[in-house]
Design a protein around this motif. Structure first.
Motif, PDB file in Angstrom:
ATOM      1  N   UNK A  21      16.661   4.843 -29.012  1.00  0.00           N
ATOM      2  CA  UNK A  21      15.788   4.904 -27.849  1.00  0.00           C
ATOM      3  C   UNK A  21      15.131   3.551 -27.583  1.00  0.00           C
ATOM      4  N   UNK A  22      14.668   3.367 -26.357  1.00  0.00           N
ATOM      5  CA  UNK A  22      13.914   2.180 -25.974  1.00  0.00           C
ATOM      6  C   UNK A  22      12.534   2.597 -25.488  1.00  0.00           C
ATOM      7  N   UNK A  23      11.508   1.982 -26.067  1.00  0.00           N
ATOM      8  CA  UNK A  23      10.110   2.237 -25.688  1.00  0.00           C
ATOM      9  C   UNK A  23       9.492   0.891 -25.333  1.00  0.00           C
ATOM     10  N   UNK A  24       9.052   0.722 -24.103  1.00  0.00           N
ATOM     11  CA  UNK A  24       8.484  -0.572 -23.717  1.00  0.00           C
ATOM     12  C   UNK A  24       7.294  -0.393 -22.768  1.00  0.00           C
ATOM     13  N   UNK A  25       6.332  -1.276 -22.941  1.00  0.00           N
ATOM     14  CA  UNK A  25       5.121  -1.316 -22.105  1.00  0.00           C
ATOM     15  C   UNK A  25       4.423   0.045 -22.045  1.00  0.00           C
TER      16      UNK A  25
END
Length: 347
Positions: free
Chosen positions: A238-242
């Protein structure tokens, strides 16, 4: 102009014109209706009777501009071999509720009401767009052997996806700009139960600013207050950003997730990219038997990437990378029994 050049220009124009409406980072979008529609519904007043008359194997197609006030409520079940399919070409409805087994929901735009509410076994929610709801984007509670994939949730209330139950797959969804309700939080995915596979989702741009009572935005969250034991959960790719707090937070403040089997991984958190804005990316409190493997951690406010505290014993942290000179992992004394930390370093 030569014939081959005309052909190439035609192909280029065709490719440019074949865009998918509503496509987001997850690839979610809308396409035309299938050729095998058992019934086609285009008026909101006709929805209840059509759903009540559905049988296993039916494909109910909803299309048109006269559905915006419709509340799609399905209580008829399909079978494993012959599910009931509810399909749309992107038409907007107010809310979807499925309390049934073996139902597929695909291609809807849902806004203004309670989002998509699922309860049952063998449910699939695929390729829907949910935005500006009064409750969460997609809630599966309780569900077993169900799938939530390739949906886009934007500016929904409280959380993008919430799952409770067993053997649920959450894959390839996009969640952004979740907002709190009252004094609540604004999260990406919340999960309670066992046998979950949560992969290849993108969660981004969830802020704690601009509220009288600031929320605590996390990409992934679980806790044990009046919830089932949570174990055999794999969160990967997964990608988690800002997002303004953590990438993953698990807290066992009621009983330390005491109903989970001892020595069995409760959560495997692996191969994720976390670029959140909190003081740590992973926060475990009174939550044992977590594996944090081969993740990349970054963020402007990290004091450490992984914080393991208050009796979160039996944790494994291996092969992670943290950008900058900040430490990757901090384990307090009460959490060291059974813990293993190896090959985790600043970049």
């Amino acid at each position: 102009m030569s014939g081959w050049l005309i052909t190439l220009l035609g192909l280029a124009l065709f490719a440019t014109g074949c865009t998918t409406a509503g496509e987001g980072p997850s690839g979610a979008g809308h396409q035309g209706l299938p050729a095998n529609c058992t019934h086609t519904i285009s008026k909101a007043d006709d929805v209840p009777a059509a759903l009540e008359g559905a049988s296993p194997g039916d494909t109910l197609c909803l299309s048109g501009d006269d559905l915006a006030d419709a509340e799609v409520t399905m209580t008829r079940s399909g079978t494993t071999a012959a599910p009931i399919q509810l399909v749309s070409d992107g038409s907007t409805v107010r809310e979807v509720q499925i309390k049934a087994n073996n139902v597929i929901l695909e291609g809807f735009t849902v806004t203004g009401g309670g989002g998509i509410l699922l309860e049952g076994t063998g449910i699939t929610a695929r390729n829907n767009i949910v935005h500006d709801t009064q409750q969460g984007g997609i809630t599966c509670h309780p569900c077993t052997d169900s799938t939530i994939e390739s949906n886009t949730m934007t500016h929904v209330a409280t959380n993008g996806i919430e799952i409770t139950g067993a053997r649920i797959t959450v894959r390839g969804n996009s969640i952004s700009d979740t907002v709190p309700v009252g004094d609540g939080d604004a999260d990406g995915v919340r999960f309670y139960g066992n046998g979950f596979r949560i992969s290849d989702n993108t969660i981004f741009d969830i802020s704690a600013e601009g509220y009288s009572s600031a929320p605590h935005p996390d990409c992934f969250q679980t806790f044990d207050q009046n919830r089932p034991a949570t174990f055999d959960v794999v969160i990967s790719g997964n990608t988690c950003r800002n997002v303004d707090a953590q990438c993953l937070i698990a807290t066992g403040d009621q009983n330390g997730n005491g109903g989970a089997p001892s020595g069995v991984p409760s959560i495997i958190f692996q191969n994720n990219m976390c670029a959140n804005n909190g003081a740590q990316a992973v926060n475990l409190r009174r939550w044992p038997d977590v594996q944090v493997l081969h993740n990349t951690f970054s963020g402007p406010n990290l004091t450490r990437a992984v914080l393991i505290a208050d009796g979160s014993t039996g944790s494994t942290v291996i092969g992670n990378t943290t950008t900058g000179d900040r430490p990757t992992v901090e384990v307090d004394g009460s959490s060291r029994p059974g813990s293993r930390v190896e090959d985790s370093r600043p970049a």
